[in-house]
Design a protein around this motif. Structure first.
Motif, short mmCIF file in Angstrom:
data_model
loop_
_atom_site.label_atom_id
_atom_site.label_comp_id
_atom_site.label_asym_id
_atom_site.label_seq_id
_atom_site.Cartn_x
_atom_site.Cartn_y
_atom_site.Cartn_z
N TYR A 1 -6.60 2.53 -13.36
CA TYR A 1 -5.47 1.88 -12.70
C TYR A 1 -5.94 1.12 -11.45
N ALA A 2 -6.91 1.69 -10.75
CA ALA A 2 -7.45 1.02 -9.57
C ALA A 2 -8.09 -0.31 -9.94
N LEU A 3 -8.78 -0.36 -11.07
CA LEU A 3 -9.36 -1.62 -11.55
C LEU A 3 -8.28 -2.65 -11.84
N ILE A 4 -7.18 -2.20 -12.43
CA ILE A 4 -6.06 -3.11 -12.68
C ILE A 4 -5.51 -3.66 -11.36
N GLY A 5 -5.39 -2.77 -10.37
CA GLY A 5 -4.92 -3.20 -9.06
C GLY A 5 -5.84 -4.22 -8.42
N LEU A 6 -7.16 -4.00 -8.53
CA LEU A 6 -8.13 -4.95 -7.99
C LEU A 6 -8.00 -6.32 -8.65
N PHE A 7 -7.83 -6.32 -9.98
CA PHE A 7 -7.69 -7.58 -10.70
C PHE A 7 -6.42 -8.31 -10.27
N ALA A 8 -5.30 -7.56 -10.17
CA ALA A 8 -4.04 -8.17 -9.75
C ALA A 8 -4.15 -8.75 -8.35
N THR A 9 -4.87 -8.07 -7.47
CA THR A 9 -5.06 -8.56 -6.10
C THR A 9 -5.83 -9.88 -6.09
N SER A 10 -6.95 -9.93 -6.82
CA SER A 10 -7.77 -11.14 -6.81
C SER A 10 -7.04 -12.33 -7.39
N ARG A 11 -6.28 -12.11 -8.47
CA ARG A 11 -5.56 -13.23 -9.09
C ARG A 11 -4.42 -13.71 -8.19
N THR A 12 -3.77 -12.79 -7.50
CA THR A 12 -2.67 -13.19 -6.61
C THR A 12 -3.19 -13.95 -5.41
N ILE A 13 -4.35 -13.54 -4.88
CA ILE A 13 -4.96 -14.29 -3.78
C ILE A 13 -5.24 -15.72 -4.21
N PHE B 1 0.83 -1.21 0.00
CA PHE B 1 0.00 0.00 0.00
C PHE B 1 0.86 1.26 0.00
N ASN B 2 1.88 1.29 0.86
CA ASN B 2 2.67 2.52 1.04
C ASN B 2 3.72 2.75 -0.05
N VAL B 3 4.24 1.71 -0.66
CA VAL B 3 5.30 1.91 -1.65
C VAL B 3 4.81 1.85 -3.10
N PHE B 4 3.61 1.30 -3.32
CA PHE B 4 3.09 1.19 -4.68
C PHE B 4 1.77 1.94 -4.90
N LEU B 5 0.78 1.69 -4.05
CA LEU B 5 -0.56 2.20 -4.31
C LEU B 5 -0.74 3.66 -3.90
N GLY C 1 -1.12 -4.23 -6.45
CA GLY C 1 -2.19 -5.22 -6.39
C GLY C 1 -1.67 -6.60 -6.06
N MET C 2 -0.54 -6.96 -6.66
CA MET C 2 0.05 -8.27 -6.37
C MET C 2 0.52 -8.35 -4.92
N GLY C 3 1.11 -7.26 -4.42
CA GLY C 3 1.58 -7.25 -3.04
C GLY C 3 0.44 -7.37 -2.04
N VAL C 4 -0.65 -6.64 -2.31
CA VAL C 4 -1.82 -6.74 -1.43
C VAL C 4 -2.41 -8.14 -1.51
N GLY C 5 -2.48 -8.70 -2.72
CA GLY C 5 -3.01 -10.05 -2.87
C GLY C 5 -2.16 -11.08 -2.16
N LEU C 6 -0.83 -10.91 -2.23
CA LEU C 6 0.07 -11.82 -1.52
C LEU C 6 -0.18 -11.75 -0.03
N GLY C 7 -0.28 -10.54 0.50
CA GLY C 7 -0.51 -10.38 1.93
C GLY C 7 -1.84 -10.94 2.38
N LEU C 8 -2.91 -10.62 1.64
CA LEU C 8 -4.23 -11.13 2.01
C LEU C 8 -4.30 -12.64 1.88
N GLY C 9 -3.64 -13.18 0.86
CA GLY C 9 -3.61 -14.64 0.71
C GLY C 9 -2.95 -15.32 1.90
N ILE C 10 -1.87 -14.71 2.40
CA ILE C 10 -1.18 -15.26 3.57
C ILE C 10 -2.08 -15.15 4.80
N VAL C 11 -2.77 -14.02 4.95
CA VAL C 11 -3.70 -13.86 6.08
C VAL C 11 -4.80 -14.91 6.01
#
Length: 291
Positions: free
Chosen positions: A186-198, A37-41, A125-135
């Motif tokens: 760009y926010a939509l792209i981030g959402l998609f990257a998050t869901s796929r990474t999860i 969130f802090n370094v990319f989004l 988006g990938m970073g957030v997805g990675l974190g949420l997937g781990i949670v």
């Protein structure tokens, strides 16, 4: 006489160790979410849904500290969810609700990783997805919009997925109004990257194949799969939709690298066999994942 290899049952993980591992997942996953969130989004004004997206918008409009905003939204949402939904969300989810805003505040001084909003959306988006997937692996959540979506689902009877999409969509639209249309895209792209990474964190790359075989030589095919491929089979009762003739259907789950051998084995026995293969992304049981 055919000798069968002895299979040993894996001992279950001790309860205390499982709890330590799950709490570790919640903490590590929350840190990855905050870092992305802090370094990319945030530096690129990408509000890709959730409470984090709301804090990005309030930062741009009012200059409010995102960690503080997330904490002020997450905790009341969690308490409201417990009261209204009547569920025991668990101490791990409460820790995630508290620790994520804390990590966001602690990492707020880090320099942006890139000024390019496209790269920010993808990797954020990938970073957030990675974190949420781990949670999620820790059997917990970080609260936020997911709880709001469940409350909306209860009172409006909208499907839960529609409720989540509706709330995230409102945040993305607001970001497009506050920042720019491009920022919303760009926010939509981030959402998609998050869901796929999860999805990737949850199921991994070990995609198996669920194979359905229709043949007049069911017994021979079953024996060949058991003996030559060393996979179990299940025989289902079926009937032709047009002829209404009773047929046996062989179901077998194999790893990707076993699929070609399976089809070759089946075709050697019955060249007219009808074979249907489907991806199976999560297979639990003997010979595959055990938990």
């Amino acid at each position: 006489m055919m000798m069968m290899a002895k299979r040993y049952r894996r001992e279950p993980m001790p309860e205390i160790l499982r709890h330590v591992l799950e709490y570790s997942f919640v903490i590590i996953g929350s840190f990855f979410v905050a870092l992305a969130f802090n370094v990319f989004l945030l530096p690129n004004n990408i509000a890709s849904g959730g409470v984090a997206g709301i804090s990005t918008i309030t930062k741009g409009v009012f200059g409010w500290e995102p960690g503080l905003v997330q904490g002020l939204l997450n905790v009341p949402l969690f308490i409201t969810g417990v009261i209204i939904l009547g569920k025991n969300f668990g101490i791990k989810s409460f820790i995630g609700t508290l620790i994520l805003p804390l990590f966001v505040y602690m990492t707020s001084g880090l320099s942006p990783a890139t000024p390019n909003p496209l790269l920010g959306a993808i990797f954020g988006g990938m970073g957030v997805g990675l974190g949420l997937g781990i949670v999620f692996r820790g059997r917990a959540s970080t609260g936020g919009i997911d709880l709001a979506a469940q409350i909306l689902h209860k009172y409006t009877h909208l499907p839960l997925g529609v409720s989540v999409a509706l709330l995230d969509g409102m945040i993305v639209i607001t970001s497009a109004i506050v920042f720019s249309l491009e920022a919303g895209l760009y926010a939509l792209i981030g959402l998609f990257a998050t869901s796929r990474t999860i999805d990737f964190v949850q199921v991994g790359l070990n995609t198996s194949k669920n194979v359905m075989i229709i043949s007049d030589q069911v017994e021979e095919i079953c024996q060949a799969i058991l003996n030559e491929i060393d996979r179990g089979v299940t025989v289902l009762d079926g009937s032709g939709g047009y002829t209404e003739q009773s047929r046996k259907v062989v179901m077998c789950v194999v790893q990707q690298n076993e699929f070609i051998k399976l089809t070759q084995t089946v075709k050697m026995i019955d060249s007219e066999a009808f074979v249907v293969a489907m991806n199976a992304t999560e297979v639990l049981g003997k010979g595959f994942k055990t938990s």
